[in-house]
Structures are given as structure tokens and as C-alpha cells.
Design an enzyme around this catalytic site. Sequence first.
Site, PDB file in Angstrom:
ATOM      1  N   ASP A  52       0.822  -1.289  -0.122  1.00  0.00           N
ATOM      2  CA  ASP A  52       0.034  -0.050  -0.030  1.00  0.00           C
ATOM      3  C   ASP A  52       0.958   1.181   0.044  1.00  0.00           C
ATOM      4  O   ASP A  52       0.622   2.305  -0.590  1.00  0.00           O
ATOM      5  CB  ASP A  52      -0.947   0.077   1.325  1.00  0.00           C
ATOM      6  CG  ASP A  52      -2.202  -0.800   0.906  1.00  0.00           C
ATOM      7  OD1 ASP A  52      -2.095  -1.739   0.002  1.00  0.00           O
ATOM      8  OD2 ASP A  52      -3.249  -0.710   1.665  1.00  0.00           O
ATOM      9  N   ASN A  95      -4.943  -2.031  -4.417  1.00  0.00           N
ATOM     10  CA  ASN A  95      -6.044  -2.053  -3.496  1.00  0.00           C
ATOM     11  C   ASN A  95      -5.781  -1.283  -2.135  1.00  0.00           C
ATOM     12  O   ASN A  95      -6.214  -1.628  -1.119  1.00  0.00           O
ATOM     13  CB  ASN A  95      -6.132  -3.543  -2.775  1.00  0.00           C
ATOM     14  CG  ASN A  95      -7.720  -3.876  -2.620  1.00  0.00           C
ATOM     15  OD1 ASN A  95      -8.571  -2.995  -2.684  1.00  0.00           O
ATOM     16  ND2 ASN A  95      -7.985  -5.066  -2.218  1.00  0.00           N
ATOM     17  N   ASP A 321     -10.717  -2.661  12.304  1.00  0.00           N
ATOM     18  CA  ASP A 321      -9.736  -3.568  11.689  1.00  0.00           C
ATOM     19  C   ASP A 321      -8.998  -4.622  13.024  1.00  0.00           C
ATOM     20  O   ASP A 321      -9.254  -5.747  12.638  1.00  0.00           O
ATOM     21  CB  ASP A 321      -8.365  -2.937  11.231  1.00  0.00           C
ATOM     22  CG  ASP A 321      -8.675  -2.300   9.927  1.00  0.00           C
ATOM     23  OD1 ASP A 321      -9.823  -2.360   9.174  1.00  0.00           O
ATOM     24  OD2 ASP A 321      -8.037  -1.411   9.083  1.00  0.00           O
ATOM     25  N   GLU A 349     -11.157  -5.209   2.031  1.00  0.00           N
ATOM     26  CA  GLU A 349     -10.540  -5.655   1.075  1.00  0.00           C
ATOM     27  C   GLU A 349     -11.321  -6.792   0.578  1.00  0.00           C
ATOM     28  O   GLU A 349     -11.156  -7.393  -0.728  1.00  0.00           O
ATOM     29  CB  GLU A 349      -9.070  -6.214   1.585  1.00  0.00           C
ATOM     30  CG  GLU A 349      -7.832  -5.336   1.728  1.00  0.00           C
ATOM     31  CD  GLU A 349      -8.210  -4.224   2.949  1.00  0.00           C
ATOM     32  OE1 GLU A 349      -9.236  -3.940   3.440  1.00  0.00           O
ATOM     33  OE2 GLU A 349      -7.186  -3.668   3.338  1.00  0.00           O
ATOM     34  N   HIS A 395      -4.993  -9.338   3.860  1.00  0.00           N
ATOM     35  CA  HIS A 395      -3.949  -9.555   4.906  1.00  0.00           C
ATOM     36  C   HIS A 395      -4.372  -9.811   6.066  1.00  0.00           C
ATOM     37  O   HIS A 395      -3.921 -10.679   6.965  1.00  0.00           O
ATOM     38  CB  HIS A 395      -2.954  -8.231   4.844  1.00  0.00           C
ATOM     39  CG  HIS A 395      -3.649  -6.990   5.107  1.00  0.00           C
ATOM     40  ND1 HIS A 395      -3.271  -5.767   5.894  1.00  0.00           N
ATOM     41  CD2 HIS A 395      -4.951  -6.453   4.647  1.00  0.00           C
ATOM     42  CE1 HIS A 395      -4.276  -4.989   5.803  1.00  0.00           C
ATOM     43  NE2 HIS A 395      -5.267  -5.409   5.218  1.00  0.00           N
ATOM     44  N   ARG A 396      -5.435  -9.332   6.707  1.00  0.00           N
ATOM     45  CA  ARG A 396      -6.155  -9.318   7.992  1.00  0.00           C
ATOM     46  C   ARG A 396      -6.420 -10.719   8.386  1.00  0.00           C
ATOM     47  O   ARG A 396      -6.450 -11.278   9.245  1.00  0.00           O
ATOM     48  CB  ARG A 396      -6.989  -8.378   8.551  1.00  0.00           C
ATOM     49  CG  ARG A 396      -6.513  -6.934   8.177  1.00  0.00           C
ATOM     50  CD  ARG A 396      -6.830  -6.091   9.526  1.00  0.00           C
ATOM     51  NE  ARG A 396      -6.303  -4.666   9.071  1.00  0.00           N
ATOM     52  CZ  ARG A 396      -4.873  -4.478   9.408  1.00  0.00           C
ATOM     53  NH1 ARG A 396      -4.110  -5.345  10.192  1.00  0.00           N
ATOM     54  NH2 ARG A 396      -4.461  -2.974   9.285  1.00  0.00           N
ATOM     55  N   LYS A 423       0.372  -6.509   1.995  1.00  0.00           N
ATOM     56  CA  LYS A 423      -0.336  -5.234   2.168  1.00  0.00           C
ATOM     57  C   LYS A 423       0.092  -4.332   3.332  1.00  0.00           C
ATOM     58  O   LYS A 423       0.349  -3.015   3.135  1.00  0.00           O
ATOM     59  CB  LYS A 423      -1.812  -5.537   2.049  1.00  0.00           C
ATOM     60  CG  LYS A 423      -2.502  -4.235   2.003  1.00  0.00           C
ATOM     61  CD  LYS A 423      -4.048  -4.836   1.665  1.00  0.00           C
ATOM     62  CE  LYS A 423      -4.876  -3.803   0.884  1.00  0.00           C
ATOM     63  NZ  LYS A 423      -5.166  -2.443   1.371  1.00  0.00           N
TER      64      LYS A 423
END
Length: 665
Positions: A52, A95, A321, A349, A395-396, A423
Site C-alpha cells: 500500500d 487495493n 480492523d 479488502e 492481509h488481515r 499489504k
Amino acid sequence: MYSIPFLDMPALQSAQGVVHLPGSKSISNRVLLLAALSKGTTQIHDLLDSDDTRVMLDALQKMGCTINKKNDVLEVTGIAGQIDSSISLDLFLGNAGTAMRPLTAALAIMGASATMRGVTRMHERPIGDLVDALRQLGCVIDYIANEGFPPLQLKGCPSPKLDGPIRVRGDVSSQFLTALLMALPLVAKQNITIEVQGELISKPYIEITLNLLAQFGIVVKRDQWSRFVIPLGSQYISPGVVHVEADASSASYFVALGAITQGSGVRIQGVGLQSIQGDIRFVDSAKQMGAHITGGHNWLEIKQSQWPLKSIELDCNHIPDAAMTLAVMALFADAPSTLKNIGSWRVKETDRIAAMACEARKLGAHIEEGPDWLRIHPIAKGQWKSASIHTYEDHRLAMCFSLAAFNADQLPVRIEDPACVAKTFPDYFETLFSVCKSNTIPVICIDGPTASGKGTLAWAVAQRLGFNYLDSGALYRITALAAVRAGLSLQPEQSDAIAQLASKSKIQFDGECILLNGTNISQNIRTEEAGMNASKVSSMPAVRQALVDLQHSFKRLPGLVADGRDMGTVIFPASPLKVYLTASAEERAQRRYKQLISKGFSATLDTLRADLEARDARDMSRSLAPLVAAQDAMQLDNSHLSIDQSVDLVLSWWQSKQPKASSQS
Ligand code: DC
């Protein structure tokens, strides 16, 4: 970073130690844009280096900023709010919502002519409310494909209309408001008012924006969370130096780690209790669930204080998040947990509510979901399932579900596309493994005679699985070289001296480069003479003993592929997969011949074959750890197989030994 199709994590039991976390994504991308819009140069310390931030940096360079890296500090010289509108920019923003939204606003208001594009998922993430707000200001913006979504065409902003209040919706993404707050100071020839329509979500991210704006000279007046005024005459001034805090959302995985594992605790460096990031409030929820947390200016320490964890019922709007991490902690709780007000997960995402539910079910959890909530029932011992976690390029998802490796049933967990963590946290798995312990680190042993292709096969298998690699033959080659260099003869009476030398030597493997006491000896140990000498020292019991601990130390997470002569019989006898590789002497001599010639060494086929046979005879007949196939080894004659065929075969044997992954969703 693990650039492999999937990462098989063995079951983990405990964690302790210190982790240094990368910089915050939210702060990094905001600071980059603010530095780019300012006059002068900003030195940015601890900037996150990830997908990012990379797309943001590329865009800033195209906009005319000068960017230099000096050691670990990034210097950005800004464009002082002026863009050359005669140049048409084509910007690809992956993204990264933190790049797409604020850049769209800033470029539109500066009157730039630009195409704003991203990956397919970015083209499904809404931007219509921001475009509406910018159009009110007089910016000309077209949708290239679908109304309300990127890609966009910015076509200038002839005369910004700033008289009335600018209205923007706050209930879809707070990034729309952030984008306007960062863009409007560029045209503050009068007081500019922004009015938020609908309940503003993710307020802590607006706090980050306001905090950073203040560092760059813009003091926004705020009336509750519905009216923001950018004062007349506002102008970006670089503060000269900015330090980026470590990412509080990334910290959530390690806070959870400290809570779900026993041990002396996990310490996080780089972010502390006074962080400006909203996700730091995750620590309150983690405490509620049973974590003991202390912290200072830029550190946190987490220990388990209650087990199982306590269930939680929480409005997660303030930590959208990090709340994903709570969902995984909830699998270890004493009762069902409910996460509420998480509607924004649907436009991240991926649709994170659907994804979390689907993947947690694969692990055996009972999950209920609604439009903006999720109820997670814990998984009891005996109920966990081995799962292959799909990560949706998010990613999370990957980071959250890695914690499922602590499951009570000690099952391995497969994480698909582990590289998606790039990311925000490219070295996430390496960092996690650096503090975790596992009783079941898998070792794949590949033994066999000289020139059977063990090294090539073992290395390739290690690459495909993301495992560490041990070339044990190299250790004997290095020992022999060290002995020769020290003037020792390679006779049995010198074996104690050679063994001592082996214990004292500092041997390092750095990719393809092998260092002996700091000197690169990669080439020196690959000659035929070095191989013969290795065979001699390897028949000395004292030398073999001296190298045992070093070989064991290669057994690190997530796993090891080891090649040699006695990997399966002596060094790693409990290995779940042992392969005994053979090929005819003729075939092996041919291979070695080609190898040597390609490296510029001279050789003859007959001598090579004779040498190979002599070495095999010695390796097979020595009294200690002779070259034999382990009883439970899989025999693989690769005389007529390509390397890829051998690799695929070994991988298929490996897969057949894994518990069957649940695909139930
Ligand atoms: O695999 P290689 O050719 O690099 O091995 C060099 C020598 O070391 C070989 O003659 C046998 C010996 N060796 C050993 O005895 N035990 C091992 N695990 C690996 C190698």
C-alpha cells in the site's frame, strides 16, 4: 516473505519474546501525502514498506515529488500544492483505500488531469460519496466503468466553489472525510466547512487525520463529529521530521498472542498506550477478554491472565480492523462473543463478515452472522478441524487465522496465499515464528548417496513449502576445509582436533552463500577434492558428534527439509517423512560431470564414477551413521525422473501425511 501458494503452520504451543512491528499503514500513507503536498522536504522515519505504501510512493513520484532514501529515512520533497495540469497522470493504486481516496480528492482539487485505477477489488470498493462531494466543489470527474466505483477520470477543477458547506457521507467509509480534510487546505482562500451526513464511522481514523494535519500546520476546528472547519489561510508546512508509529492494528495479533499463550509474555516495540491510532483501544477489549497488558510510550507487554478467555459483546465501530482479531480470540473463549456495528467490514479488502464466518466454520466453529454483526461460538477441545484458510487477498484474514495454530487439538493450520500480508506487514509470519514454540516442527529428511540430486530436490521442496533448508553435507565439507586450512591432516588421530575446530567455527548460511568465520567459502567446498575430504572427516565419530547440535538448530518454524546421509536415521529419527533417494552410479556420474563442467571445473566421466563409488563405499561401510535407508523411508529412484517430477512426488507424499483439511463452510 512467504511467496508460496500456501503455508502449512504446525500446531503452536507457546510464545514469548520481543517483536518489532512495522510502521502504521494509516499513518504512513497520510504522512506521505501530506509531505507531498507541502512545501519543502520532510524526513520520514520508520515508514512502512508494503504494497500500500509502494503504490502511494509511485503515485507521488509521478505527481512530481522528489523521493530519496537515506539509510532508513525517506526524504520527500513536496510539490507545494501545485500540480502541472497539462500532464495527464495514469495512477495505479492497487487495493490501497488509503491511497485511492485521499489522492483522488487532492488531485481533483488541484485541478489535475488523471486516471485513478486499482486492482479488481478496488474497482468494487465504493467512492461515489467522495466523488459527489468533489463534484459539489466544481471538480469534473467521470466514472470510467461503473457509476460509484473506480476507475475514475479526473478532468480538472476550473473554479472551486467553496461558499456553502461541503457535504459528505460519513457512514460508508471515514476515508471520504479524511480525503476531503487533507485536500481542502490546498484551496483555503476562505474558511471551508465540511458537514458530515449520517453517523460518522471509524472516528479514530479521523483523529489520526486531524493529528497529522496539525503536525503539518493545519488546525481544523471540529464541532462534535458532524462539522469541520478548515480555517482561511491554511497552508501545508513540512514539520521537517516525522516519526511513524508502529501499526496498532498489526499489534493486535501479538496482543492476542500474549493473551492466548502461556509463558513470560510478549513484548511489542514501536507502539504504546498513548498511540494516536484508534486501534490501540483494542487493548481494552483484549483486557476484557483476559489479557494482562502493561505499556509505556512505545511499548506494550502482554501476558495471559485468564484461561479460557472471557467472551465479549462489543460495539466495534471504534476498532474496525483490530476487531477481526477479537473474532479469532473468541474461538478460545468460555462462551459465545458478539461483535456489533461492523458493517464497514463488508466493503473492505473483501467482505470480511462473510469471509471470517466462512473460514471460522472450516475450523469447526459455529458462527452466526447479520448485516453488521457476527456471533462467534468458541471451539471446544476435540471439536477443532484441520482447515485450509482461504485469505481472499486480505492481509488481515491471513494474520488473524494464523492464531488458530494454537488450537487445543494441536492440529496444523494451512494459510493460503500467505504473501497477502505484504499489504501491511510483509514479514508477519517470520515475526510470529520468531517468538513462537512448537513441539511438532516438521522435518522432511532426504538421504542418499553422493550426486543423487538430494540437494536440488531438498532445496526445491523447501522452497515450495516455505521451510528452512539444511545441506548437512556442506557442514562436513566446511569442516574438512577448515581442517586443511588449519594445517591438520585428515587422519583418524587428528579427529579430536578436527572436531574441536568444527565446534569453534562460525558457519553461516545466507541464501546460496556459505560463510566460514566470515569468509565466503561457497565455491571452495564444491570441488571434488573437498567432497573426498568431507567423506574422510565424516567417518570420524567425534566430528559427527560435534555437528549434531548445529544440525538440530536448523529445525525452526515453520519446518525443515534436511538432506544428507543420516538425517532420517540419526539426526531427525522422528521425522514424519523420510525419503531415500537413489540413482544409478552411471546416472549420478553423468550429473556430477555436467555440474562440474558448467561451473568451469575440469573432470572426466570415468574418474568421477570411480570417485563416486569409492565415496559411496566409505559412507556405507563406516561404523557410525553409515549411509543406509531408514526403515520407514520412502525409496525414490530418480534415474529417469525430472527434478520437477521428483519434487511433485515428494510433495504428494508429504500431503498424504497431513490431516485432511476441512473445506466445510
Ligand atoms: O552430500 P555431500 O556430497 O555434500 O556430502 C559430503 C560428504 O559428507 C559425503 O561424502 C558424506 C558426508 N556426509 C555425511 O556423512 N553425513 C551427512 N549427513 C552428510 C554428508
